[in-house]
Enzyme design. Structure first.
Site, PDB file in Angstrom:
ATOM      1  N   ASP A 115       0.775  -1.059  -0.103  1.00  0.00           N
ATOM      2  CA  ASP A 115       0.232   0.117   0.527  1.00  0.00           C
ATOM      3  C   ASP A 115       0.554   1.856   0.102  1.00  0.00           C
ATOM      4  OD1 ASP A 115      -2.559   1.533   0.310  1.00  0.00           O
ATOM      5  OD2 ASP A 115      -2.008   1.417   2.079  1.00  0.00           O
TER       6      ASP A 115
ATOM      7  N   GLU B 206      -1.574  -1.502  -5.204  1.00  0.00           N
ATOM      8  CA  GLU B 206      -2.743  -1.059  -6.166  1.00  0.00           C
ATOM      9  C   GLU B 206      -2.250  -0.081  -7.584  1.00  0.00           C
ATOM     10  OE1 GLU B 206      -4.023   1.747  -3.102  1.00  0.00           O
ATOM     11  OE2 GLU B 206      -2.113   2.253  -2.321  1.00  0.00           O
TER      12      GLU B 206
ATOM     13  N   CYS C   4     -12.881  -5.375   5.479  1.00  0.00           N
ATOM     14  CA  CYS C   4     -12.006  -5.819   6.411  1.00  0.00           C
ATOM     15  C   CYS C   4     -11.405  -6.866   6.100  1.00  0.00           C
ATOM     16  CB  CYS C   4     -13.365  -5.782   7.829  1.00  0.00           C
ATOM     17  SG  CYS C   4     -12.072  -7.331   8.596  1.00  0.00           S
TER      18      CYS C   4
ATOM     19  N   CYS D  65     -13.209 -10.611   7.590  1.00  0.00           N
ATOM     20  CA  CYS D  65     -14.762 -10.777   7.396  1.00  0.00           C
ATOM     21  C   CYS D  65     -14.955 -10.173   5.773  1.00  0.00           C
ATOM     22  CB  CYS D  65     -15.794  -9.928   8.196  1.00  0.00           C
ATOM     23  SG  CYS D  65     -15.883  -8.999   8.179  1.00  0.00           S
TER      24      CYS D  65
ATOM     25  N   CYS E 148     -13.517  -3.408  13.159  1.00  0.00           N
ATOM     26  CA  CYS E 148     -14.588  -3.762  12.052  1.00  0.00           C
ATOM     27  C   CYS E 148     -15.954  -4.291  13.019  1.00  0.00           C
ATOM     28  CB  CYS E 148     -14.671  -5.085  11.567  1.00  0.00           C
ATOM     29  SG  CYS E 148     -15.855  -5.531  10.289  1.00  0.00           S
TER      30      CYS E 148
ATOM     31  N   CYS F 256     -17.513  -8.512  12.029  1.00  0.00           N
ATOM     32  CA  CYS F 256     -16.994  -9.148  12.974  1.00  0.00           C
ATOM     33  C   CYS F 256     -15.987  -9.063  13.948  1.00  0.00           C
ATOM     34  CB  CYS F 256     -15.651 -10.201  11.906  1.00  0.00           C
ATOM     35  SG  CYS F 256     -14.661  -8.848  11.804  1.00  0.00           S
TER      36      CYS F 256
ATOM     37  N   ASP G 141      -3.679   0.516   7.017  1.00  0.00           N
ATOM     38  CA  ASP G 141      -2.559   0.720   5.698  1.00  0.00           C
ATOM     39  C   ASP G 141      -2.544  -0.308   5.845  1.00  0.00           C
ATOM     40  OD1 ASP G 141      -2.578   3.215   5.229  1.00  0.00           O
ATOM     41  OD2 ASP G 141      -0.624   3.178   7.036  1.00  0.00           O
TER      42      ASP G 141
END
Length: 385
Positions: A184, A268, A321, A324, A340, A343, A351
């Protein structure tokens, strides 16, 4: 063992005679580029005629015979022909939508001239340029194998001469490793990896920002055309060159390490050009050099037999997330850790979570899962119809 094209750049120190001859070459190359840029522009807007490389090459032969432009015969014709090819490529990139309309070259910017194999002599590790009798005094930082197919001689704004060799070399792939990593790209940390490592941003701009500001203020006070202004301009250029060298060196070390340690690198896709429209972050984004990171990862992966994959820019890597798959409604930049709601996982590092999602999506792309999913949707839709 694959064959790859690699460029090796070295600094060299010309003699006064070589520097004078190179100055004439740079000037002629710049003149030819600018002259035929104007000719091609006028041909279209005034007469709706297209001029390609062949037409400009014929016109160059005629131009060299004119008394007022006879100075073009004092330099290697190879460099002048390559200048026309560079202009033709600039127009091709413009028509493809990959670049802006070509602009005129300026004397105070970086100067360069390209020599093909018939414009230089390479023997026993020494280089002779056309129209020169002595070899260049090159500082060899590393050696290369093979014969150079072309070279480019340049003079940057800091007054440094460089020569770049384009060489075709045999490159063996690196040993296969099971390691894979997702990265990232950030600002505070330049790269965050899926295994939890955060590589800090060297912040090259901040290190020289005050010195550069003082030098630019001093330059603005100097009288135009004076020797003092030329000295002040050179000082500013050297600070910019040092900053660029530091950023380039840090980027090469980082990308080489990532490629050598991992079989798969996933990143990305970022529209850096659009992100630079943000005035608050433009300087920081330029300093971190995201585009150079992805560019170097791409060609080094090809060199060494690695896989480099970029996921779609709209993939919600930060909001999803990893545990999950729940996607948060919003994830402002000031939120660095979150919990989250699906979950219940607490203390999710924004990051690192994004890097893990990027790796997961990258592996899916390599495995062809995206193509399979698209095929299944198409089949179901057709059957239901």
């Amino acid at each position: 063992m694959a064959t790859v094209l690699r460029a090796y750049r070295y600094r060299f120190y010309p003699t006064p005679e070589q520097a004078e001859q190179l100055a004439r070459t740079f000037g002629c190359v710049r003149f030819v580029y600018n002259h035929f840029l104007r000719e091609r522009t006028d041909a279209w807007f005034e007469r709706q005629e297209r001029m390609g490389y062949n037409a400009t090459a014929k016109a160059l032969t005629h131009l060299k015979k004119q008394p007022e432009t006879a100075f073009l015969a004092e330099v290697s014709n190879v460099c002048l022909q390559q200048s026309l090819r560079h202009l033709d490529r600039a127009f091709a990139n413009f028509f493809k939508g990959q670049a802006r309309y070509p602009t005129f070259k300026k004397k105070l910017r970086k100067q360069s001239a390209t020599y093909m194999a018939n414009g230089f002599r390479w023997r026993d590790g020494q280089l002779w340029l056309a129209k020169q009798k002595d070899p260049l005094n090159i500082r060899w930082s590393r050696r290369f194998t093979g014969e150079p197919s072309s070279i480019t001689v340049s003079l940057d704004t800091a007054g440094r001469y460089h020569v770049s060799f384009l060489v075709e070399e045999a490159q063996a792939a690196l040993p296969v490793t099971p390691k894979m990593v997702g990265i990232d790209l950030g600002l505070t940390h330049r790269v965050i990896t899926s295994d939890g490592h955060k590589i800090p941003n060297p912040r090259v701009i901040r290190q020289t920002e005050r010195k550069l500001a003082r030098a630019q203020r001093a330059l603005s006070r100097k009288q135009r055309g004076s020797n003092n202004r030329a000295k002040a301009r050179l000082k500013v250029a050297r600070l910019h060159a040092k900053r660029a060298d530091q950023r380039r060196d840090a980027t090469h070390k980082l990308t080489t390490q990532l490629i050598h340690e991992n079989q798969v690198v996933a990143a990305e896709s970022l529209q850096v050009k659009n992100l630079l429209q943000n005035r608050s972050l433009a300087k920081a984004i330029s300093d971190v050099g995201w585009h150079q990171i992805t560019l170097q990862l791409a060609y080094k992966a090809e060199w060494y037999g690695r896989d480099f994959v970029q996921i779609d820019k709209w993939y919600p890597s930060s909001k999803r997330c990893f545990h999950c798959g729940h996607i948060a409604d919003a994830m402002p930049l000031n939120v660095r850790t979150w919990t989250c709601p699906a979950c219940g996982t607490q203390g999710i590092d924004r990051d690192i979570n994004a890097a893990r999602n990027i790796l997961q999506a990258g592996k899916a792309i390599l495995a062809g899962a995206d193509k399979l999913r698209h095929h299944e949707k198409t089949t179901v839709g057709h059957t239901g119809g």
